[in-house]
Design a protein around this motif. Sequence first.
Motif, PDB file in Angstrom:
ATOM      1  N   SER A  76      28.922 -10.846 -19.160  1.00 51.62           N
ATOM      2  CA  SER A  76      30.047 -11.415 -18.410  1.00 51.62           C
ATOM      3  C   SER A  76      31.347 -10.938 -19.053  1.00 51.62           C
ATOM      4  CB  SER A  76      30.003 -12.942 -18.460  1.00 51.62           C
ATOM      5  OG  SER A  76      28.840 -13.429 -17.860  1.00 51.62           O
ATOM      6  N   PRO A  77      31.828  -9.738 -18.690  1.00 51.99           N
ATOM      7  CA  PRO A  77      33.013  -9.186 -19.362  1.00 51.99           C
ATOM      8  C   PRO A  77      34.176 -10.176 -19.342  1.00 51.99           C
ATOM      9  CG  PRO A  77      32.038  -7.576 -17.867  1.00 51.99           C
ATOM     10  CD  PRO A  77      31.322  -8.862 -17.625  1.00 51.99           C
ATOM     11  N   THR A  78      34.809 -10.304 -20.518  1.00 52.54           N
ATOM     12  CA  THR A  78      35.801 -11.368 -20.721  1.00 52.54           C
ATOM     13  C   THR A  78      37.086 -10.797 -21.294  1.00 52.54           C
ATOM     14  OG1 THR A  78      33.968 -12.853 -21.273  1.00 52.54           O
ATOM     15  CG2 THR A  78      36.183 -13.598 -21.866  1.00 52.54           C
ATOM     16  N   LEU A  79      38.189 -10.991 -20.598  1.00 47.48           N
ATOM     17  CA  LEU A  79      39.484 -10.560 -21.130  1.00 47.48           C
ATOM     18  C   LEU A  79      39.871 -11.525 -22.254  1.00 47.48           C
ATOM     19  CD1 LEU A  79      41.921  -8.593 -20.758  1.00 47.48           C
ATOM     20  CD2 LEU A  79      42.977 -10.407 -19.388  1.00 47.48           C
ATOM     21  N   ALA A  80      40.183 -10.973 -23.432  1.00 48.35           N
ATOM     22  CA  ALA A  80      40.485 -11.821 -24.596  1.00 48.35           C
ATOM     23  C   ALA A  80      41.614 -12.807 -24.282  1.00 48.35           C
ATOM     24  CB  ALA A  80      40.857 -10.944 -25.789  1.00 48.35           C
ATOM     25  N   GLU A  81      42.590 -12.366 -23.499  1.00 51.11           N
ATOM     26  CA  GLU A  81      43.714 -13.257 -23.171  1.00 51.11           C
ATOM     27  C   GLU A  81      43.246 -14.466 -22.343  1.00 51.11           C
ATOM     28  OE1 GLU A  81      46.426 -12.361 -19.996  1.00 51.11           O
ATOM     29  OE2 GLU A  81      48.153 -12.621 -21.338  1.00 51.11           O
ATOM     30  N   ASP A  82      42.293 -14.237 -21.446  1.00 54.65           N
ATOM     31  CA  ASP A  82      41.770 -15.318 -20.598  1.00 54.65           C
ATOM     32  C   ASP A  82      40.991 -16.327 -21.460  1.00 54.65           C
ATOM     33  OD1 ASP A  82      41.494 -16.493 -18.058  1.00 54.65           O
ATOM     34  OD2 ASP A  82      39.572 -15.503 -17.684  1.00 54.65           O
ATOM     35  N   LEU A  83      40.174 -15.789 -22.360  1.00 55.08           N
ATOM     36  CA  LEU A  83      39.416 -16.649 -23.281  1.00 55.08           C
ATOM     37  C   LEU A  83      40.369 -17.441 -24.183  1.00 55.08           C
ATOM     38  CD1 LEU A  83      36.878 -17.572 -24.865  1.00 55.08           C
ATOM     39  CD2 LEU A  83      36.815 -15.332 -25.961  1.00 55.08           C
ATOM     40  N   SER A  84      41.418 -16.783 -24.676  1.00 57.48           N
ATOM     41  CA  SER A  84      42.382 -17.454 -25.563  1.00 57.48           C
ATOM     42  C   SER A  84      43.039 -18.634 -24.857  1.00 57.48           C
ATOM     43  CB  SER A  84      43.501 -16.491 -25.979  1.00 57.48           C
ATOM     44  OG  SER A  84      42.960 -15.380 -26.616  1.00 57.48           O
ATOM     45  N   GLY A  85      43.474 -18.401 -23.617  1.00 57.55           N
ATOM     46  CA  GLY A  85      44.118 -19.480 -22.858  1.00 57.55           C
ATOM     47  C   GLY A  85      43.153 -20.632 -22.634  1.00 57.55           C
ATOM     48  N   ALA A  86      41.888 -20.287 -22.359  1.00 53.90           N
ATOM     49  CA  ALA A  86      40.898 -21.330 -22.064  1.00 53.90           C
ATOM     50  C   ALA A  86      40.599 -22.179 -23.305  1.00 53.90           C
ATOM     51  CB  ALA A  86      39.616 -20.701 -21.521  1.00 53.90           C
TER      52      ALA A  86
END
Length: 308
Positions: free
Chosen positions: A195-205
């Motif tokens: 499940s490719p994950t943008l680091a910025e999206d993970l950080s915000g979450a």
Amino acid sequence: MDKVLVIGAGLLGSCIIGKLAGGCEVHGADVDTSLGEPGCEFHTVDITSRRAVSDLVTSVRPAAVFHTAALTNVDRCERDKTMALRVNGTATGHIALACAKVDAYLCFISTDYIFDGKKGMYREDDPPRPLSAYGESKLLGETEVRCLGDRWKWVIARSSILYGAFRKRYNFASWIIDEVRNGRPIRVVADQRGSPTLAEDLSGAVAELWRRGATGIYNVAGREPASRYDFAVRLCEVFGLDRSLVTPVRTGELRQRAQRPEDSSLDVSKVERALGRRMLDVRGGLERMRELWERLPPQEAAPAPEEA
Ligand SMILES: NC(=O)c1ccc[n+]([C@@H]2O[C@H](COP(=O)([O-])OP(=O)(O)OC[C@H]3O[C@@H](n4cnc5c(N)ncnc54)[C@H](OP(=O)(O)O)[C@@H]3O)[C@@H](O)[C@H]2O)c1
């Protein structure tokens, strides 16, 4: 202003630091002294030293600790399993213990590689069965965090195929961009799916999970599963690169030391319900990465690819 400590200042750690700087007093820490980020006070720490971790956490006294430090090279972990277990497993216990001492919230970043990949779209309560030393060591890290029990606040955020606009070292996406842009053909596995994950999206979450006081295990990843090959092709489309340079291969052809799960994609419905928003899909993540990439200063040489 809340004080937070981000341990590990690589791709994800630097992104969490950037996300929280401004709203919080941010402290960053890593064994690699070259990784200091603007907007944070930087500390050098080797998390395998229980004393060093305890001294750091008790001196900073953060409200929350985001633990992103790890040995992320899966084949290196297979070569040195003892070291993998020490860094990704036992050292996570040092951090959990230190957080309990100062009553800090702990967010530990874990991985889809704790699963064997036979099923795909794993949910938080599916039984783990790691195939590699890396997966085993991260699962030990999870166990160390879970030992904190109900008395302390913690989150285990499991993610997958992390990528982002980070140039200090390669990640899966930045490696593809550099190779293809320079006209070099690459071979990418078509039979490994995550499940490719943008680091910025993970950080915000994870920042939001902390703000909401969430506890327990959450899959925090891109919402759309993809094989590494499909991801590479879609990246070429979004970045205007020559996709004919990307050749699909089967895992067996690469002779990688560590076994990888075939389909370790993650079901993210729990975190989406908790946050009241969707995680990014592949196209959304890549388009956002392109925006961030275009804002980066010109390329410096990145060290050899690391991968997890
Ligand atoms: N990358 C992925 O695809 C992926 C997928 C799922 C989950 N994850 C998890 O996400 C987290 C962040 O990954 P990332 O891609 O941001 O990793 P990264 O860029 O490799 O950053 C991890 C940082 O931890 C540091 N570190 C290693 N050993 C340490 C020690 N003993 N003490 C202190 N710091 C130490 C590393 O330094 P050195 O480089 O000098 O070792 C590195 O700077 C990790 O927990 C990883 O397991 C990653």
